[in-house]
Design a protein around this motif. Structure first.
Motif, mmCIF file in Angstrom:
data_model
loop_
_atom_site.group_PDB
_atom_site.id
_atom_site.type_symbol
_atom_site.label_atom_id
_atom_site.label_comp_id
_atom_site.label_asym_id
_atom_site.label_seq_id
_atom_site.Cartn_x
_atom_site.Cartn_y
_atom_site.Cartn_z
ATOM 1 N N UNK A 72 9.931 11.332 21.878
ATOM 2 C CA UNK A 72 9.567 12.307 22.908
ATOM 3 C C UNK A 72 9.756 13.722 22.357
ATOM 4 N N UNK A 73 8.747 14.568 22.562
ATOM 5 C CA UNK A 73 8.792 15.939 22.065
ATOM 6 C C UNK A 73 8.080 16.116 20.739
ATOM 7 N N UNK A 74 7.806 15.013 20.043
ATOM 8 C CA UNK A 74 7.067 15.101 18.777
ATOM 9 C C UNK A 74 5.581 15.210 19.079
ATOM 10 N N UNK A 75 4.787 15.748 18.174
ATOM 11 C CA UNK A 75 3.334 15.813 18.392
ATOM 12 C C UNK A 75 2.760 14.439 18.702
ATOM 13 N N UNK A 76 1.883 14.388 19.703
ATOM 14 C CA UNK A 76 1.310 13.109 20.113
ATOM 15 C C UNK A 76 0.594 12.388 18.994
ATOM 16 N N UNK A 77 -0.105 13.146 18.150
ATOM 17 C CA UNK A 77 -0.843 12.523 17.053
ATOM 18 C C UNK A 77 0.107 11.830 16.082
ATOM 19 N N UNK A 78 1.276 12.424 15.890
ATOM 20 C CA UNK A 78 2.251 11.821 14.982
ATOM 21 C C UNK A 78 2.774 10.503 15.558
ATOM 22 N N UNK A 79 3.079 10.506 16.856
ATOM 23 C CA UNK A 79 3.535 9.273 17.510
ATOM 24 C C UNK A 79 2.455 8.204 17.485
ATOM 25 N N UNK A 80 1.217 8.593 17.786
ATOM 26 C CA UNK A 80 0.109 7.627 17.780
ATOM 27 C C UNK A 80 -0.082 7.014 16.395
ATOM 28 N N UNK A 81 0.100 7.833 15.358
ATOM 29 C CA UNK A 81 -0.071 7.326 13.990
ATOM 30 C C UNK A 81 0.987 6.268 13.672
ATOM 31 N N UNK A 82 2.220 6.496 14.157
ATOM 32 C CA UNK A 82 3.284 5.512 13.931
ATOM 33 C C UNK A 82 2.956 4.202 14.631
#
Length: 245
Positions: A72-82
């Motif tokens: 939470x709080x990280x860029x959405x694209x970064x989370x989606x990539x994970x």
């Protein structure tokens, strides 16, 4: 001289003496090469941390929602990539097995900075904890060493000693020791209070791992020593202490 040569080459005893001399010269040459060659040759090792890369953390799974909560709080694209790399993009409710690489990415997303794969990972499972750490120093003007030595406690309770960015003057039959002395300079100090030999040094350059034998109490040792066993010479020492929080 002529009589000696004739005796050596024409008599049985002379030929036997020549054979012994040739054997001694051969052994002497081999010994000289064994002693001197490490001074001119490097052995490079590059081992991964035991839990690094894509090794799966046994029994640990996360859903895409778990990952989003943890990042939470990280860029959405970064989370989606994970999540996509973990295989959960197609099914938001799927439970995904977690590798050390995934756990590292989650930690990086949480902190925003580069984290080492060997540091504590999310949750209690799969964590490798650094319990002792030190930096190698020169033993003297000729025997030089640098890099870091860290003792990790692995998830199964075992301990491993890890060298990183390691370099030491090469020599014959170098050994990796743990010594109870906090900063030994001599062979006697290395053995003062007790020591344990872990293994022959794998290489004088590069990252490498050494398992501590079962039953060895890592807390009882205060230094890592690179030690030349034939000549009882200290080549480099890394005084150990508990890593700062």
């Amino acid at each position: 001289m002529h009589r000696l040569l004739r005796w050596l080459f024409t008599t049985g005893k002379g030929r036997a003496a020549l054979g012994v001399l040739a054997l001694l010269l051969g052994l002497g040459g081999w010994l000289a090469w064994w002693l001197a060659s490490p001074l001119f040759l490097d052995t490079v090792v590059d081992e991964e941390f035991p839990l690094a890369g894509s090794a799966q953390i046994e029994g640990m799974t996360l859903s895409p929602d778990d990952v989003r909560e943890m990042t939470r709080g990280a860029p959405g694209a970064e989370t989606d990539a994970i999540i996509d790399r973990m295989g959960g993009a197609a099914d938001p409710s799927a439970r995904m097995p977690v590798t050390m690489e995934d756990a590292e990415s989650i930690m990086q997303a949480r902190s925003g900075v580069e984290e080492r794969a060997s540091e504590a990972m999310p949750g209690e499972q799969g964590a490798a904890v650094a319990v002792l750490h030190g930096e190698f120093r020169d033993a003297d003007s000729f025997h030089k060493g640098s890099g870091t030595a860290t003792v990790y406690r692995l998830p199964d309770g075992a301990h491993v000693l890890r060298f990183e960015e390691f370099s030491v003057t090469n020599g014959p039959d170098l050994r990796v020791l743990l010594s109870a002395h906090p900063d030994p300079e001599t062979s006697a100090q290395v053995k003062d209070g007790g020591y344990v030999e872990l293994a022959r040094l794998k290489g004088n350059l590069g990252n490498q791992n050494y398992e501590l034998p079962a039953g060895v109490d890592a807390a009882a040792y205060r230094s890592v020593v690179i030690y030349c066993r034939p000549f009882s010479v200290v080549f480099s020492v890394a005084p150990l202490s508990e890593p700062s929080a």
